[in-house]
Design an enzyme around this catalytic site. Structure first.
Site, PDB file in Angstrom:
ATOM      1  N   HIS A 293       0.829  -1.198   0.000  1.00 36.04           N
ATOM      2  CA  HIS A 293       0.000   0.000   0.000  1.00 36.04           C
ATOM      3  C   HIS A 293       0.867   1.253   0.000  1.00 36.04           C
ATOM      4  O   HIS A 293       0.388   2.346  -0.331  1.00 36.04           O
ATOM      5  CB  HIS A 293      -0.934   0.016   1.220  1.00 36.04           C
ATOM      6  CG  HIS A 293      -2.014  -1.011   1.153  1.00 36.04           C
ATOM      7  ND1 HIS A 293      -1.850  -2.292   1.613  1.00 36.04           N
ATOM      8  CD2 HIS A 293      -3.281  -0.949   0.660  1.00 36.04           C
ATOM      9  CE1 HIS A 293      -2.966  -2.981   1.425  1.00 36.04           C
ATOM     10  NE2 HIS A 293      -3.844  -2.188   0.838  1.00 36.04           N
ATOM     11  N   ASP A 364      -3.922  -5.747  -8.600  1.00 31.57           N
ATOM     12  CA  ASP A 364      -4.387  -5.176  -7.344  1.00 31.57           C
ATOM     13  C   ASP A 364      -4.736  -3.720  -7.625  1.00 31.57           C
ATOM     14  O   ASP A 364      -4.498  -3.202  -8.726  1.00 31.57           O
ATOM     15  CB  ASP A 364      -3.282  -5.296  -6.288  1.00 31.57           C
ATOM     16  CG  ASP A 364      -3.828  -5.287  -4.866  1.00 31.57           C
ATOM     17  OD1 ASP A 364      -5.000  -4.881  -4.662  1.00 31.57           O
ATOM     18  OD2 ASP A 364      -3.089  -5.683  -3.948  1.00 31.57           O
TER      19      ASP A 364
END
Length: 459
Positions: A293, A364
């Site tokens: 992230h 993703d």
């Protein structure tokens, strides 16, 4: 789920069950017998985008040129009801190809993007699907108020799909793994973490697998009741324990065989409920010691180590018929050193050629820190081999970038149609299974009971 050997600890040789390449060659045969008659009546970029060209693989446009043929394309004995190795039938895949062949670049670009949006207004995601022809959207916890608002949103998106001339359902996805990652909050049943599913299987393998399948089936039916068609699960990562800063309890186990059992059980449950799964995060995030992230984690394991640990659940998922696999933003030295797997042609090649996966490849979220701010990340990922681009940071810019690349030839039309057809085929499969499997009136009650049974069985 056929073909899964729980004692197997390494990827199997690629299977060549009927895949996209074979079906496209057989499409004309199917059209003659009327399977896809009438299909042609349907409607025939990111932050920091720059003018410079995003480099693609040296050999050219990858996935569109890779041969996935397993049977003779001219075989007159084509059975349209024959299932592919990843879910849709041969007929559904052929129907999808016939359909997308009539689309312009804007529609093809939209069909390979899952949009993100802000706020709670159902019209916002509906407009994206209608105006940009998106495959669908993802609902995150920042888009959820209550059950009424959630169902209003999913209904609006479905209506927008119909208004855009598409008679198959939209891709409406959500991260609903259980445990720490459950974006619907109190709107849906609270499930324990996937680690607990692994614990239950470890304690009682046969009964544990049954409980996991029942829990995920119940969860899938509840998701369908709310209007969802996709779930971004199961997590196939094998955690290394305390050094794993991102996955942790989202993983079923530190034991790759237990993780594989849990993944296959979850795939069976969700699929039997008519929900499309996204097995993640290939090639395996559980041994990464940094969070994608924020950055691109580096996985330094050797290929032998990956085959003995990280790849085991993914190989099991492919053998079990996983419809979609999500690639993580991971730098895996043994497969694609120096670049995120989600944007590395070598990673997509490995998944398809060594593990034999023939279904939908997806990234993703493209808004994550590991890839945010790169030059045209959506285009880079697509050229690398992604069929679906998940949540670009700016949906409209990503759509414009992919559209322009198709129009200019940077993305060949063949490549664009191949990916769009895979995605449409999955949506046709979901439509068929959902029609066959009714959502019970007491779906939430059943989900609560299944979650409670899983908790009660934990050692």
């Amino acid at each position: 789920m056929p073909g899964y050997d729980p004692t197997h600890r390494a990827p199997r040789p690629p299977r060549r069950i009927p895949g996209l390449g074979w079906v496209l060659g057989a499409a004309s045969v199917l059209a003659v017998i009327g399977l896809v008659m009438g299909a042609m009546t349907y409607f025939g970029g990111d932050p920091g985008a720059a003018d410079e060209q995003t480099p693609s693989r040296a050999e050219g446009d990858p996935a569109g040129e890779r041969e996935t043929v397993g049977a003779a394309a001219s075989d007159p004995e084509v059975d349209p009801d024959e299932p592919t190795s990843w879910g849709p039938t041969v007929g559904e895949l052929a129907q999808a190809q016939e359909l997308v062949a009539g689309w312009d670049a804007e529609r093809l670009a939209g069909q390979v993007i899952i949009g993100r949006y802000d706020g709670y207004d159902p019209e916002t995601p509906a407009a994206l699907v209608r105006d940009l022809h998106l495959a669908g959207v993802t609902m995150t916890n920042s888009n959820v108020e209550d059950a009424e608002q959630v169902t209003a949103t999913t209904s609006a998106v479905a209506d927008a799909m119909t208004a855009d001339g598409r008679t198959f359902p939209p891709l409406i996805g959500v991260d609903q793994e259980g445990g720490l990652v459950a974006h619907l909050g109190d709107v849906a049943t609270t499930y324990p973490s996937f680690q607990q599913a692994g614990d239950v299987i470890t304690a009682a393998p046969v009964e544990g697998r049954r409980l996991v399948t029942e829990a995920t089936r119940a969860s899938g039916l509840e998701l369908r009741q709310l209007g969802f068609t996709w779930v971004y699960a199961p997590v196939a990562d094998v955690t290394i324990g305390y050094g794993d800063v991102t996955i942790g309890s989202r993983s079923a186990s530190t034991d790759p065989d237990v993780a594989a059992d849990a993944v296959v059980a979850a795939l069976e449950g969700f699929s039997s409920a008519g929900v499309v799964t996204s097995t993640k995060h290939f090639p395996g995030h559980g041994s990464a010691t940094e969070d994608s992230h924020a950055v691109v984690p580096e996985v330094t394991a050797t290929l032998e180590e990956l085959r003995a640990r990280d790849l085991v659940p993914f190989a099991a998922a492919v053998d079990a018929g996983a419809p979609a696999v999500m690639l993580g933003h991971l730098g895996v030295d043994a497969i694609a050193p120096g670049e995120p797997a989600s944007m590395a042609p070598a990673a997509y090649d490995f998944l398809r050629d060594e593990l034999g996966f023939e279904g939908v490849t997806m990234t993703d979220s493209l808004g994550m820190g590991a890839v945010y701010g790169r030059n045209r990340p959506a285009l880079t990922a697509f050229l690398a081999g992604a069929d679906l681009l998940l949540m670009p940071a700016d949906t409209a810019t990503a759509h414009a970038t992919i559209t322009a690349a198709i129009e200019s030839g940077e993305i060949s039309r063949e490549r664009a149609e191949e990916s769009a057809a895979r995605v449409v085929a999955i949506q046709l499969w979901q439509q068929r299974i959902a029609a066959e499997v009714a959502v019970p009136l007491d779906a939430t009650t059943q989900a609560e009971a299944a979650a409670a049974a899983l908790v009660a069985a934990a050692p």
